[in-house]
Design a protein around this motif. Structure first.
Motif, PDB file in Angstrom:
ATOM      1  N   CYS A 164       0.840  -1.190   0.000  1.00  0.00           N
ATOM      2  CA  CYS A 164       0.000   0.000   0.000  1.00  0.00           C
ATOM      3  C   CYS A 164       0.881   1.248   0.000  1.00  0.00           C
ATOM      4  CB  CYS A 164      -0.907   0.006   1.236  1.00  0.00           C
ATOM      5  SG  CYS A 164      -2.001   1.434   1.334  1.00  0.00           S
ATOM      6  N   VAL A 165       0.553   2.147  -0.917  1.00  0.00           N
ATOM      7  CA  VAL A 165       1.204   3.459  -0.954  1.00  0.00           C
ATOM      8  C   VAL A 165       0.121   4.495  -0.675  1.00  0.00           C
ATOM      9  CG1 VAL A 165       2.430   5.141  -2.374  1.00  0.00           C
ATOM     10  CG2 VAL A 165       2.974   2.709  -2.577  1.00  0.00           C
ATOM     11  N   VAL A 166       0.403   5.387   0.260  1.00  0.00           N
ATOM     12  CA  VAL A 166      -0.566   6.415   0.637  1.00  0.00           C
ATOM     13  C   VAL A 166       0.004   7.782   0.284  1.00  0.00           C
ATOM     14  CG1 VAL A 166      -2.003   7.365   2.477  1.00  0.00           C
ATOM     15  CG2 VAL A 166      -1.262   4.991   2.597  1.00  0.00           C
ATOM     16  N   GLU A 167      -0.852   8.615  -0.296  1.00  0.00           N
ATOM     17  CA  GLU A 167      -0.461   9.996  -0.598  1.00  0.00           C
ATOM     18  C   GLU A 167      -1.501  10.928   0.004  1.00  0.00           C
ATOM     19  OE1 GLU A 167       0.296  12.929  -4.432  1.00  0.00           O
ATOM     20  OE2 GLU A 167       0.266  10.765  -4.706  1.00  0.00           O
ATOM     21  N   ALA A 168      -1.052  11.942   0.721  1.00  0.00           N
ATOM     22  CA  ALA A 168      -1.963  12.932   1.315  1.00  0.00           C
ATOM     23  C   ALA A 168      -1.504  14.325   0.919  1.00  0.00           C
ATOM     24  CB  ALA A 168      -1.995  12.802   2.834  1.00  0.00           C
ATOM     25  N   ALA A 178       0.853  21.052   2.810  1.00  0.00           N
ATOM     26  CA  ALA A 178       1.668  19.879   3.123  1.00  0.00           C
ATOM     27  C   ALA A 178       1.330  18.769   2.147  1.00  0.00           C
ATOM     28  CB  ALA A 178       1.413  19.418   4.560  1.00  0.00           C
ATOM     29  N   GLU A 179       2.323  17.939   1.875  1.00  0.00           N
ATOM     30  CA  GLU A 179       2.124  16.816   0.954  1.00  0.00           C
ATOM     31  C   GLU A 179       3.123  15.728   1.297  1.00  0.00           C
ATOM     32  OE1 GLU A 179       1.603  16.197  -3.842  1.00  0.00           O
ATOM     33  OE2 GLU A 179       2.995  17.732  -3.128  1.00  0.00           O
ATOM     34  N   GLN A 180       2.688  14.475   1.212  1.00  0.00           N
ATOM     35  CA  GLN A 180       3.581  13.361   1.499  1.00  0.00           C
ATOM     36  C   GLN A 180       3.068  12.118   0.789  1.00  0.00           C
ATOM     37  OE1 GLN A 180       6.711  11.965   2.273  1.00  0.00           O
ATOM     38  NE2 GLN A 180       6.605  13.365   4.019  1.00  0.00           N
ATOM     39  N   ARG A 181       3.992  11.301   0.317  1.00  0.00           N
ATOM     40  CA  ARG A 181       3.658  10.020  -0.311  1.00  0.00           C
ATOM     41  C   ARG A 181       4.655   8.997   0.197  1.00  0.00           C
ATOM     42  NH1 ARG A 181       1.499   7.763  -5.176  1.00  0.00           N
ATOM     43  NH2 ARG A 181       2.806   6.100  -5.972  1.00  0.00           N
ATOM     44  N   ARG A 182       4.124   7.856   0.697  1.00  0.00           N
ATOM     45  CA  ARG A 182       5.043   6.811   1.139  1.00  0.00           C
ATOM     46  C   ARG A 182       4.341   5.462   1.244  1.00  0.00           C
ATOM     47  NH1 ARG A 182       6.226   7.175   7.605  1.00  0.00           N
ATOM     48  NH2 ARG A 182       4.153   7.745   8.217  1.00  0.00           N
ATOM     49  N   ALA A 183       5.156   4.416   1.188  1.00  0.00           N
ATOM     50  CA  ALA A 183       4.640   3.057   1.344  1.00  0.00           C
ATOM     51  C   ALA A 183       4.357   2.820   2.826  1.00  0.00           C
ATOM     52  CB  ALA A 183       5.658   2.048   0.832  1.00  0.00           C
ATOM     53  N   VAL A 184       3.254   2.111   3.100  1.00  0.00           N
ATOM     54  CA  VAL A 184       2.841   1.851   4.475  1.00  0.00           C
ATOM     55  C   VAL A 184       2.533   0.365   4.616  1.00  0.00           C
ATOM     56  CG1 VAL A 184       1.112   2.367   6.239  1.00  0.00           C
ATOM     57  CG2 VAL A 184       1.855   4.159   4.690  1.00  0.00           C
ATOM     58  N   ASP A 185       2.947  -0.227   5.720  1.00  0.00           N
ATOM     59  CA  ASP A 185       2.660  -1.630   6.006  1.00  0.00           C
ATOM     60  C   ASP A 185       1.174  -1.781   6.309  1.00  0.00           C
ATOM     61  OD1 ASP A 185       2.395  -4.178   7.066  1.00  0.00           O
ATOM     62  OD2 ASP A 185       4.236  -4.061   8.239  1.00  0.00           O
ATOM     63  N   LEU A 186       0.472  -2.610   5.532  1.00  0.00           N
ATOM     64  CA  LEU A 186      -0.976  -2.772   5.719  1.00  0.00           C
ATOM     65  C   LEU A 186      -1.320  -3.337   7.095  1.00  0.00           C
ATOM     66  CD1 LEU A 186      -2.045  -3.983   2.194  1.00  0.00           C
ATOM     67  CD2 LEU A 186      -3.004  -2.035   3.412  1.00  0.00           C
ATOM     68  N   GLU A 187      -0.473  -4.198   7.634  1.00  0.00           N
ATOM     69  CA  GLU A 187      -0.752  -4.764   8.967  1.00  0.00           C
ATOM     70  C   GLU A 187      -0.709  -3.686  10.034  1.00  0.00           C
ATOM     71  OE1 GLU A 187       1.401  -8.232  10.092  1.00  0.00           O
ATOM     72  OE2 GLU A 187       1.100  -9.196   8.144  1.00  0.00           O
TER      73      GLU A 187
END
Length: 199
Positions: A164-168, A178-187
């Motif tokens: 999962c990659v989340v971007e806000a 503000a802006e950020q995009r990064r991979a996140v552990d689904l667990e």
């Protein structure tokens, strides 16, 4: 004989919020307030007001930043689950496993993208007249690939693998705060203890 009991108090991990995602290694709060002040948002909104003090402008900047802060405490895992509850394959599996007690289903979720948008507005009112409406926009995008979900008794029991990659992105009146995009552990993102109802 000695009778002893070892009690471990292991706190559940805190939910991953928009604030934590946007902050990265710094303080998103300070960045937002500084960006609002540097762009003279309050001064522009208060232009019709005469004899405007510097402290009044700073106070408005601070209050506008505080409003932005309220958007930052959204739980990213809750947003993702809300999207999955609209996903037909998962809700169909949830209904089938409710109809057949003890059954389980493995649902393979194709690569998918979910987008959530929040657009609150804050009005600046002076002596009963609205001088300006501050328009916020928070956009959160999830890109999920390679995910398998285990469904039992109408609930999401477990997630197998998946990325999962989340971007806000947080904006105010088209100014990007503000802006950020990064991979996140689904667990870590989605807490499944207890299992989550899908319908």
């Amino acid at each position: 004989m000695i009778d002893s009991t070892l009690v471990l108090d292991v706190a559940a991990p805190a939910p991953l919020t928009v604030r934590a995602l946007l902050a990265g290694n710094g303080s998103v709060s300070e960045t937002i307030e500084q960006t609002i002040g540097d762009d003279d948002i309050a001064r522009a909104a208060l232009r019709p007001v005469r004899r405007l003090t510097r402290s009044a402008v700073a106070g408005i900047d601070h209050e506008v930043a505080a409003m932005a802060e309220e958007l930052l405490d959204l739980d990213l895992g809750d947003l993702l689950i809300a999207g999955w509850r609209k996903y037909t394959e998962l809700t169909d599996a949830a209904r089938r496993t409710l109809a057949v007690p003890g059954s389980r289903e493995l649902v393979s979720l194709a690569a998918h993208r979910m987008r959530s948008t929040y657009a609150p507005r804050v009005d600046l009112v002076v002596n009963g007249a609205t001088l300006h409406s501050f328009e916020f926009e928070l956009v959160v995008v999830f890109e999920v690939t390679g995910l398998e979900a285990v469904v039992r008794a109408g609930t999401l029991l477990r997630l197998n693998s998946g990325r999962c990659v989340v971007e806000a992105t947080l904006s105010l009146d088209s100014l990007r705060l503000a802006e950020q995009r990064r991979a996140v552990d689904l667990e870590f993102l989605v807490r499944l203890n207890p299992p989550l109802p899908l319908i």
